[in-house]
Design a protein around this motif. Sequence first.
Motif, PDB file in Angstrom:
ATOM      1  N   ILE B 570       0.853  -1.180   0.000  1.00 53.27           N
ATOM      2  CA  ILE B 570       0.000   0.000   0.000  1.00 53.27           C
ATOM      3  C   ILE B 570       0.895   1.238   0.000  1.00 53.27           C
ATOM      4  O   ILE B 570       0.688   2.162  -0.743  1.00 53.27           O
ATOM      5  CB  ILE B 570      -0.940  -0.016   1.216  1.00 53.27           C
ATOM      6  N   LYS B 571       1.933   1.186   0.834  1.00 54.28           N
ATOM      7  CA  LYS B 571       2.937   2.246   0.764  1.00 54.28           C
ATOM      8  C   LYS B 571       4.291   1.656   1.149  1.00 54.28           C
ATOM      9  O   LYS B 571       4.414   1.034   2.197  1.00 54.28           O
ATOM     10  CB  LYS B 571       2.590   3.389   1.722  1.00 54.28           C
ATOM     11  N   ARG B 572       5.298   1.849   0.288  1.00 50.80           N
ATOM     12  CA  ARG B 572       6.645   1.394   0.607  1.00 50.80           C
ATOM     13  C   ARG B 572       7.332   2.452   1.469  1.00 50.80           C
ATOM     14  O   ARG B 572       6.888   3.589   1.528  1.00 50.80           O
ATOM     15  CB  ARG B 572       7.465   1.190  -0.667  1.00 50.80           C
ATOM     16  N   PHE B 573       8.441   2.059   2.090  1.00 51.26           N
ATOM     17  CA  PHE B 573       9.166   3.016   2.930  1.00 51.26           C
ATOM     18  C   PHE B 573       9.633   4.223   2.128  1.00 51.26           C
ATOM     19  O   PHE B 573       9.588   5.350   2.584  1.00 51.26           O
ATOM     20  CB  PHE B 573      10.396   2.348   3.558  1.00 51.26           C
ATOM     21  N   ASP B 574      10.103   3.956   0.898  1.00 51.74           N
ATOM     22  CA  ASP B 574      10.717   5.040   0.134  1.00 51.74           C
ATOM     23  C   ASP B 574       9.723   5.786  -0.740  1.00 51.74           C
ATOM     24  O   ASP B 574      10.098   6.550  -1.604  1.00 51.74           O
ATOM     25  CB  ASP B 574      11.852   4.473  -0.737  1.00 51.74           C
ATOM     26  N   GLU B 575       8.440   5.543  -0.493  1.00 53.50           N
ATOM     27  CA  GLU B 575       7.439   6.150  -1.363  1.00 53.50           C
ATOM     28  C   GLU B 575       6.813   7.348  -0.656  1.00 53.50           C
ATOM     29  O   GLU B 575       6.480   7.256   0.520  1.00 53.50           O
ATOM     30  CB  GLU B 575       6.361   5.089  -1.614  1.00 53.50           C
ATOM     31  N   PRO B 576       6.663   8.464  -1.347  1.00 48.26           N
ATOM     32  CA  PRO B 576       6.028   9.607  -0.679  1.00 48.26           C
ATOM     33  C   PRO B 576       4.520   9.390  -0.538  1.00 48.26           C
ATOM     34  O   PRO B 576       3.919   8.683  -1.351  1.00 48.26           O
ATOM     35  CB  PRO B 576       6.325  10.776  -1.611  1.00 48.26           C
ATOM     36  N   TYR B 577       3.965   9.993   0.477  1.00 53.80           N
ATOM     37  CA  TYR B 577       2.518   9.905   0.669  1.00 53.80           C
ATOM     38  C   TYR B 577       1.864  10.890  -0.280  1.00 53.80           C
ATOM     39  O   TYR B 577       2.275  12.048  -0.349  1.00 53.80           O
ATOM     40  CB  TYR B 577       2.192  10.238   2.121  1.00 53.80           C
ATOM     41  N   GLY B 578       0.890  10.449  -1.034  1.00 54.92           N
ATOM     42  CA  GLY B 578       0.237  11.357  -1.974  1.00 54.92           C
ATOM     43  C   GLY B 578      -1.046  10.743  -2.481  1.00 54.92           C
ATOM     44  O   GLY B 578      -1.554   9.767  -1.896  1.00 54.92           O
ATOM     45  N   ALA B 579      -1.525  11.287  -3.578  1.00 54.70           N
ATOM     46  CA  ALA B 579      -2.817  10.856  -4.108  1.00 54.70           C
ATOM     47  C   ALA B 579      -2.825   9.358  -4.392  1.00 54.70           C
ATOM     48  O   ALA B 579      -3.818   8.660  -4.128  1.00 54.70           O
ATOM     49  CB  ALA B 579      -3.126  11.628  -5.369  1.00 54.70           C
ATOM     50  N   GLU B 580      -1.685   8.845  -4.906  1.00 56.27           N
ATOM     51  CA  GLU B 580      -1.617   7.435  -5.278  1.00 56.27           C
ATOM     52  C   GLU B 580      -1.786   6.539  -4.035  1.00 56.27           C
ATOM     53  O   GLU B 580      -2.562   5.591  -4.039  1.00 56.27           O
ATOM     54  CB  GLU B 580      -0.257   7.186  -5.950  1.00 56.27           C
TER      55      GLU B 580
END
Lengths: 268, 698
Positions: B570-580
């Motif tokens: 759903i969200k990786r550590f290196d991924e920014p939080y955003g619309a996706e």
Amino acid sequence: MAEITPEEHYITAEPYYEPSGSEVAVFEAAYANRLPLLLKGPTGCGKTRFMEYMAWRLKRPLITVSCHDDLTASDLVGRYLVKGGETVWVDGPLARAVRAGAICYLDEIVEARKDTMVVIHPLADDRRVLPMEKLGTLLQAGPEFCLAVSYNPGYQSVLKDLKQSTRQRFVALEFDYPAAELEARIVASESGIDAPLAATLVKFAHMTRHLKGNGLEEGASTRLLVHAGKLIASGVPPVTACAGAIAQALTDEPEMLTAINELSASLF
Amino acid sequence: MLSADDIAARLDEYLETEFSFIRSDELAPLILALAPAEQAFVLDWTRRIASTNTEIAHQFVRRAPQVLKLQEPRVIEAWALHAMDVYDRAGLRAALAVIQDVERFVQHSHARTAGALFDEVSGVLLHFVHGLAGRPLKLALADTAWTDSETIHLPALLAQLAGREDNFRLYKVLAVLQWAQIHHGTLRVALHTDFTSWPDAARAQRLYALLETLRLEAIIARTLPGLGREMQQLQPDYVAALPAAWQAAARQVQGARSTPAASLGLLASLYAAPLPPPRLWQVELYLNEVAACMQTRMAREKQLLRVRLAQWLEEQRKKAPADSAPPRLAVREPADDAQAGDSFELTLNDAPVAPPETIARLLTSIRLDLGEIPDEYLVPAGPGEYDPALYTEQADDPDAVWQGTYHERGASYYNEWDHGRQHYRKNWCVMREKEVAPVHDGFVAATLQRYSGLVAHLRRSFEAMRDEERLLKRQVHGDGVDIDALVEALADARDGSEMSDRLFTRLHRVERDIAVAFMVDMSGSTRGWVNDAEREALLLLCEALEALGDRYAIYGFSGITRKRCELYRIKRFDEPYGAEVRARISGIRAQDYTRMGFAIRHLTQLLNATAARTRLLITLSDGKPDDYSDYRGVYGIEDTRRALLEARRSGIHPFCITIDEHGPEYLPHMYGAVNYTVVSEVRQLPFKVGEIYRRLTR
């Protein structure tokens, strides 16, 4: 606190240094143009020794500061101390270096706190001034002052990376382990072991460097080879010397330790 | 001391005799004849095996008392575990064969006491082989020792020699010889040789393999003298015992300048003579496998090298002055030591250059395959030649697994703890990571609207936890003068008493250095309200965490049977939080069952790969571990507990937030007394999660 004068930081005897490329010429050119320097490279590959050598060559005092988590701006610039009922100002190493026209070498700069780095910014661009906030003055660096910092890209992480605004102020010199023959010569000369033995030690170091990224953070540095060489020169059997001076210094992980010891046992 | 009835009663229970034709009254006397300690031992293992399969346990009871007279208990343990492992891998029939063929096992008991096991030595050997370098080789199990030029194959057990130590050395020698075959041209030359021109191609190939072994041994003795000595000790005087013709051949191939061609040249003179006994460490040649492996690799590496060179030269070009000469790449070979394999120099316009590590590695690998680097390889790829499909490994579509032919390719495997057996089931869970399909519906907006007050409150309270500078007073060193302390000290000095040296203030930054993985239950039972509450809670949490700056990842878990364990990104550590990411949270849907062990083990790995001082694993769940068929009750709880123990041992703090009101019955056992919390009402989940996280990391 007894103050150490920059004069005590002169390096009088020529340090042993084997250049591996054009680093001496680049350093001298940067120094002549009053540009700060950034030394990149893995641990123990000779950055500090290079600085000593350059300080000796340029005949300037060398003030080295090892950076760490708690290093504050006042640790570098200076602070007030109380002496005999009065407060007196005491320069930090960076301010002393600026005043004395010395070479100030900030080792492992990424280890310092982020706010500390900002202090060196005005000193690292063409202004060449050190703001002394507590005194409310600006210290102008003379032509002989030189700022050099080092960092190890191998350790960089999300948390500890050099900001672009910092790194883009410096002339960068990339250091790596010396070529095999040169490294063997360095190990032999620094530790006093014979050339074939030094060459085998270097071969062993290469084996451990192959393990970087395959379970080791970093392979054996030239410094560790010199340590092992010194033990061997004092009569310790090579495999034992490698286990103590190199394998144990590289890892605590039992399987990796066994593998590294097996590698050295294969070589000697 | 147990009576016959006691024993029978236990056997009835373990072997479920009620539902089978097993007669416990026939089995009990066998155990009754044993000493008390032995009785307990056999019964304990019967129980453990029965948790896997009652028939295997039944056959075990029939034979164990007999075997116990001849063997140490640890051999019997190995026998039982081996049977259960075989059952896991190959089914009941194969497992029963292991139990029934106990004589064979006893014969081989020497192997099990003095032998070295691949499982035990593979970790060390892999590092060892990586240290030798050239190409990053892999290790795999096989019936014989052979290599396809990428993987070193070794048998599961080596027991030819008397002691475990010596058998380990033999493993090492086999691995090094395979490495040497790749490194010193044996495979390359063999591939270009037509062995079928001999009347008996297999014989010719065997002769070549033996001659090459002799040649490689000599190289090893020269370059790795320590290992050379060990080999000499393992099988001394082998060459001396050979017939004269072979001795002469050995002298020839063992010369300092000998090449694989020399071994080929000797085939004619040795072909007719009887074949000498095999070398203790004879490595097999399977040339078809080598050819297949080499072909794919060479095509891939050529393409990859040319693309990488193009990228690298482009970077160089940007740095160089505009009028500089067009780049001309070449490889300069060393003047001597043709066998070195990895010492060569890349030159750019005749000046030596150090290419990036990826390019250097490719060049080394290509040189191992071809013996040189042909000029055409050094032509940088032109625009349009960039086709990632040609050289990057394509990940399998996780959803395609159950379509067409069933396979486990591309999956990761995780062990699972079998409580009954008190042992791990090896590579039991087949795990895949999957993406959650983002859903762009009104959920995000509606949630943020509904909880707008709570979001603002959470943000504020989280912001307050951010790195704060604290002023430490009365310090020995510091940035400022602590006026209060100074006044006191001066007063002391005037007074004649000793002055304190703690006169400074210092700003101390308390930095948060936390990485947290959220593991979200996506089992079928969360369908409906629970799923909504989970999604809302995650969304609010993310909003709040953004204010805080902690690194975090969110993974959902579910699955059906051990063959289909799925972790949803759903969200990786290196991924920014955003619309996706918001849309993926919105897309979280209830799936199948709750198998937890694999998810904890996988997230443990991910967490450990993240640099942080504190690592947290927070589970959001609605009930006990539970999966179709086997993974329920004690089994599931014990495996989860074991996975959590492993996580804790590696420095991770696990915590569980559950809405299961029965949680207190099993959670303390799994997570420890204070590492869980029960949210009494599903609707409360969004309100509580942020608060719990704040408490946990304060």
